[in-house]
Design a protein around this motif. Structure first.
Motif, PDB file in Angstrom:
ATOM      1  N   MET B   1      16.432  53.218  41.119  1.00 37.33           N
ATOM      2  CA  MET B   1      16.966  51.931  40.879  1.00 37.33           C
ATOM      3  C   MET B   1      18.583  52.109  41.210  1.00 37.33           C
ATOM      4  O   MET B   1      19.069  52.955  41.061  1.00 37.33           O
ATOM      5  N   PHE B   2      18.596  50.713  41.663  1.00 31.98           N
ATOM      6  CA  PHE B   2      20.301  50.594  42.040  1.00 31.98           C
ATOM      7  C   PHE B   2      21.082  50.491  41.066  1.00 31.98           C
ATOM      8  O   PHE B   2      20.714  49.647  40.095  1.00 31.98           O
ATOM      9  N   PRO B   3      22.214  51.305  40.882  1.00 29.97           N
ATOM     10  CA  PRO B   3      23.131  50.824  39.541  1.00 29.97           C
ATOM     11  C   PRO B   3      23.704  49.311  39.842  1.00 29.97           C
ATOM     12  O   PRO B   3      23.407  48.808  40.976  1.00 29.97           O
ATOM     13  N   SER B   4      23.777  48.483  38.554  1.00 28.38           N
ATOM     14  CA  SER B   4      24.404  47.204  38.711  1.00 28.38           C
ATOM     15  C   SER B   4      25.725  47.067  39.182  1.00 28.38           C
ATOM     16  O   SER B   4      26.359  48.261  38.733  1.00 28.38           O
ATOM     17  N   PRO B   5      26.217  46.359  40.003  1.00 29.93           N
ATOM     18  CA  PRO B   5      27.653  46.413  40.447  1.00 29.93           C
ATOM     19  C   PRO B   5      28.525  46.173  39.059  1.00 29.93           C
ATOM     20  O   PRO B   5      28.080  45.312  38.257  1.00 29.93           O
ATOM     21  N   LEU B   6      29.668  46.661  39.314  1.00 29.51           N
ATOM     22  CA  LEU B   6      30.776  46.360  38.265  1.00 29.51           C
ATOM     23  C   LEU B   6      31.906  45.472  38.711  1.00 29.51           C
ATOM     24  O   LEU B   6      32.315  45.231  39.826  1.00 29.51           O
ATOM     25  N   PHE B   7      32.037  44.476  37.895  1.00 25.12           N
ATOM     26  CA  PHE B   7      32.941  43.268  38.266  1.00 25.12           C
ATOM     27  C   PHE B   7      34.191  43.269  37.060  1.00 25.12           C
ATOM     28  O   PHE B   7      34.277  44.032  36.109  1.00 25.12           O
ATOM     29  N   GLY B   8      35.245  42.865  37.832  1.00 25.47           N
ATOM     30  CA  GLY B   8      36.315  42.745  36.904  1.00 25.47           C
ATOM     31  C   GLY B   8      36.570  41.136  36.625  1.00 25.47           C
ATOM     32  O   GLY B   8      36.237  40.241  37.361  1.00 25.47           O
ATOM     33  N   ALA B   9      37.055  40.914  35.521  1.00 25.47           N
ATOM     34  CA  ALA B   9      37.185  39.682  34.887  1.00 25.47           C
ATOM     35  C   ALA B   9      38.585  39.390  34.121  1.00 25.47           C
ATOM     36  O   ALA B   9      39.048  40.256  33.424  1.00 25.47           O
ATOM     37  N   ILE B  10      39.017  38.238  34.315  1.00 23.82           N
ATOM     38  CA  ILE B  10      40.448  37.796  34.107  1.00 23.82           C
ATOM     39  C   ILE B  10      40.402  36.732  33.516  1.00 23.82           C
ATOM     40  O   ILE B  10      40.147  35.416  34.253  1.00 23.82           O
ATOM     41  N   GLU B  11      40.741  36.344  32.182  1.00 25.23           N
ATOM     42  CA  GLU B  11      41.026  35.302  31.414  1.00 25.23           C
ATOM     43  C   GLU B  11      42.290  35.077  31.332  1.00 25.23           C
ATOM     44  O   GLU B  11      43.089  35.677  30.564  1.00 25.23           O
ATOM     45  N   ALA B  12      42.936  33.931  32.184  1.00 30.47           N
ATOM     46  CA  ALA B  12      44.472  33.926  32.500  1.00 30.47           C
ATOM     47  C   ALA B  12      44.988  32.864  31.468  1.00 30.47           C
ATOM     48  O   ALA B  12      44.772  31.713  32.033  1.00 30.47           O
ATOM     49  N   GLY B  13      45.722  33.194  30.239  1.00 28.78           N
ATOM     50  CA  GLY B  13      46.097  32.144  29.455  1.00 28.78           C
ATOM     51  C   GLY B  13      47.592  31.984  29.514  1.00 28.78           C
ATOM     52  O   GLY B  13      48.372  32.971  30.003  1.00 28.78           O
ATOM     53  N   GLY B  14      48.142  30.898  28.758  1.00 29.64           N
ATOM     54  CA  GLY B  14      49.271  30.905  28.862  1.00 29.64           C
ATOM     55  C   GLY B  14      50.198  31.784  27.688  1.00 29.64           C
ATOM     56  O   GLY B  14      51.352  32.019  27.698  1.00 29.64           O
ATOM     57  N   THR B  15      49.456  32.393  26.900  1.00 28.91           N
ATOM     58  CA  THR B  15      49.925  33.281  25.737  1.00 28.91           C
ATOM     59  C   THR B  15      49.569  34.622  25.800  1.00 28.91           C
ATOM     60  O   THR B  15      49.895  35.727  25.357  1.00 28.91           O
ATOM     61  N   LYS B  16      48.050  34.523  26.803  1.00 32.79           N
ATOM     62  CA  LYS B  16      47.736  36.212  26.803  1.00 32.79           C
ATOM     63  C   LYS B  16      46.722  36.214  27.999  1.00 32.79           C
ATOM     64  O   LYS B  16      46.085  35.101  28.490  1.00 32.79           O
ATOM     65  N   PHE B  17      46.688  37.315  28.603  1.00 36.43           N
ATOM     66  CA  PHE B  17      45.823  37.550  29.402  1.00 36.43           C
ATOM     67  C   PHE B  17      44.704  38.528  29.064  1.00 36.43           C
ATOM     68  O   PHE B  17      45.129  39.579  28.345  1.00 36.43           O
ATOM     69  N   VAL B  18      43.413  38.171  29.045  1.00 40.55           N
ATOM     70  CA  VAL B  18      42.360  39.183  28.620  1.00 40.55           C
ATOM     71  C   VAL B  18      41.765  39.582  29.966  1.00 40.55           C
ATOM     72  O   VAL B  18      41.217  38.803  30.760  1.00 40.55           O
ATOM     73  N   LEU B  19      41.401  40.818  30.128  1.00 36.65           N
ATOM     74  CA  LEU B  19      41.147  41.629  31.279  1.00 36.65           C
ATOM     75  C   LEU B  19      39.709  42.426  30.889  1.00 36.65           C
ATOM     76  O   LEU B  19      39.770  42.900  29.615  1.00 36.65           O
ATOM     77  N   GLY B  20      38.755  42.530  31.734  1.00 36.03           N
ATOM     78  CA  GLY B  20      37.672  43.132  31.336  1.00 36.03           C
ATOM     79  C   GLY B  20      37.026  43.836  32.524  1.00 36.03           C
ATOM     80  O   GLY B  20      36.954  43.243  33.499  1.00 36.03           O
ATOM     81  N   VAL B  21      36.232  45.045  32.410  1.00 35.75           N
ATOM     82  CA  VAL B  21      35.422  45.295  33.510  1.00 35.75           C
ATOM     83  C   VAL B  21      33.936  45.615  32.866  1.00 35.75           C
ATOM     84  O   VAL B  21      33.813  46.049  31.811  1.00 35.75           O
ATOM     85  N   GLY B  22      33.046  44.945  33.544  1.00 34.58           N
ATOM     86  CA  GLY B  22      31.635  45.426  33.008  1.00 34.58           C
ATOM     87  C   GLY B  22      30.559  44.955  34.028  1.00 34.58           C
ATOM     88  O   GLY B  22      30.935  44.406  35.135  1.00 34.58           O
ATOM     89  N   THR B  23      29.193  45.012  33.651  1.00 37.45           N
ATOM     90  CA  THR B  23      28.390  44.360  34.490  1.00 37.45           C
ATOM     91  C   THR B  23      27.620  43.080  34.102  1.00 37.45           C
ATOM     92  O   THR B  23      26.829  42.629  34.813  1.00 37.45           O
TER      93      THR B  23
END
Lengths: 309, 309
Positions: B1-23
């Motif tokens: 089985m192939f591993p799931s690809p890993l993604f980067g996610a950015i929620e860019a807000g006016g008071t905070k940026f939330v970042l995440g990595v996951g599948t």
């Protein structure tokens, strides 16, 4: 060369049905108008007249390849639903739950398109009129009623039901104490700004009000608030306004001015620059948007049937 | 089985940026939060922190296959336009005309998705949350600002720009004389009903107002008018409301009740029956709609890149 297929088009309204056969906007072979009071004439009687006229038209022009219907509503526009092709919960008792497509199918075994009159008009304007090149497009008609249709990425917007843009909640014009004429909502957009509302508020038909009458500034307020709300919600590339109340040369410029003032430079886009002349426009097809839109629905139905084979 | 690809996610807000990595939503490997005052910190400084964090995250979790960004706006969301991937005409001077995607691309040569925070949230809710099965879906957030995103047939709605649903014109609540806080429009929806408007009108933070305070009925009026307008314009199959102001258990039922009263049985659909419990709902992903929506954007970007090869 193969001959172009011949299409039937139906613009089904509350006071009249307009029918046509043709191959496109430059080649409408024949049209007719069936006056109808949907409050007093049973739907079966009107639909019998409709099918009879198309049968006669076929004898003169040849077989129809597909038929398109743009109708007053509410109407069943979801092909996967049991009420597809119906006029559904209209308050006109003689038309509630009328299977329009069924009546046509019994006589004409051809592909059929079915949508609201205003979605059809949006499609017609996109194909041949003022909406060309605008995949996300809004068409608003302001007359006896107020209704809006929209395309998103070139296809009519449906969703849960279909848009009912006449029934927006919008702020009253300063000093306007009119109660509104909408039987459901009183002072919604339609209740404050359709033709009957203008007539009741001012005591004369809108078409007889002179251009310098305050009625028009008030009317422009309501339509401008609605257009701002459409811009903020659907972000259409263009907003086309037609219908009887707009059949003069002074209302649309007033709506543009008020709309620009309300947006107040919040959105930056070349199309919104200047006086909104490129965003808020009259129909390119004049009063034919609906009928030609129905023809466009017929064309799409034929194309879709072809891809299914 | 192939591993799931890993993604980067950015929620860019006016008071905070939330970042995440996951599948995916069940496998968010790591997240972080970068507090930022977009009025005092240059965009380049924040974006440098963002890329640095993702580089460190890659060293811990492996290479990113794609990155998705859901951002505050206005933003350039049209891939064919010169400003694609930019935060454009925001009034925050240190962020106007910031090439967000460009800054990321210089470090990460992978497919990237980019949309508004609220369109991303709508996408996330559609994929994994309260919007599953609803191809035409609306997501509204009510907090420091008010913003809305929408999907039509499962894809984010753009049009001329993108929706700016916070800036609807809506009728005032009876007796409400508050001038509103929107710098452009005064008493538009956001000006009357965002968190700062509540705080200015009542003198305390919205979160400290008790459930029986009249503020909530008034807030429900504004949100209900907005939801009616969304229903009449976009006809979403579901309307999801999140954001800080709604983080209590009594506001949403009030909005539903007022919304149903305003619609007044004009539209007939099983989803609208009863008390709108099935139409007007809280986010299924809680406060993660935006971040997971950004991850969904990354997934779509990877899929689209695959089909281009």
């Amino acid at each position: 060369m193969f001959p172009s297929p011949l299409f039937g088009a139906i613009e089904a309204g509350g006071t009249k049905f307009v029918l046509g056969v043709g191959t496109g906007p430059e080649d409408m072979r024949e049209t007719t108008r069936i006056e109808t009071d949907t409050r007093s004439t049973p739907s079966s009687e009107i639909l019998a007249k409709v099918t009879a006229w198309f049968q006669e038209a076929e004898s003169r022009h040849g077989k129809l390849a597909a038929i398109g219907v743009g109708t007053f509503g509410p109407a069943g526009v979801n092909p996967a639903a049991a009420d597809y092709g119906y006029i559904t919960t209209t308050p006109k008792p003689l038309w509630a739950n009328t299977d329009v497509l069924g009546a046509l199918r019994r006589v004409f075994p051809v592909p059929m398109g079915f949508d609201t009159d205003v979605n059809a008009a949006a499609l017609g304007e996109w194909r041949w009129g003022a909406g060309q090149g605008c995949g996300t497009l809004l068409y608003l008609t302001v007359g006896t009623g107020i209704g809006g249709g929209a395309l998103v990425r070139g296809r009519p917007l449906h969703g849960l039901l279909h848009p009912e843009m006449g029934h927006l909640r919008i702020p009253r014009a300063a000093g306007d104490t009119f109660e509104g004429v909408c039987p459901w909502h009183g002072d919604c957009l339609e209740g404050m700004a359709n033709g009957p509302a203008m007539e009741k508020r001012w005591g004369v038909k809108a078409s007889t009000l002179p251009p310098d009458h305050g009625a028009w500034e008030m009317e422009a307020h309501y339509l401008a608030c609605a257009c701002v709300n459409f811009l903020m919600t659907l972000s259409p590339e263009r907003c086309i306004i037609g219908g009887g109340v707009t059949q003069n040369n002074h209302l649309l410029p007033r709506v543009r001015a008020k709309c620009a003032a309300l947006v107040n430079h919040y959105l930056a886009h070349p199309v919104l620059a200047g006086g909104l002349e490129n965003w808020l426009v009259a129909p390119g097809l004049g009063t034919r948007s609906g009928l030609l839109g129905a023809l466009a629905l017929a064309q799409e139905a034929l194309a879709a049937a072809g891809t299914k084979v």
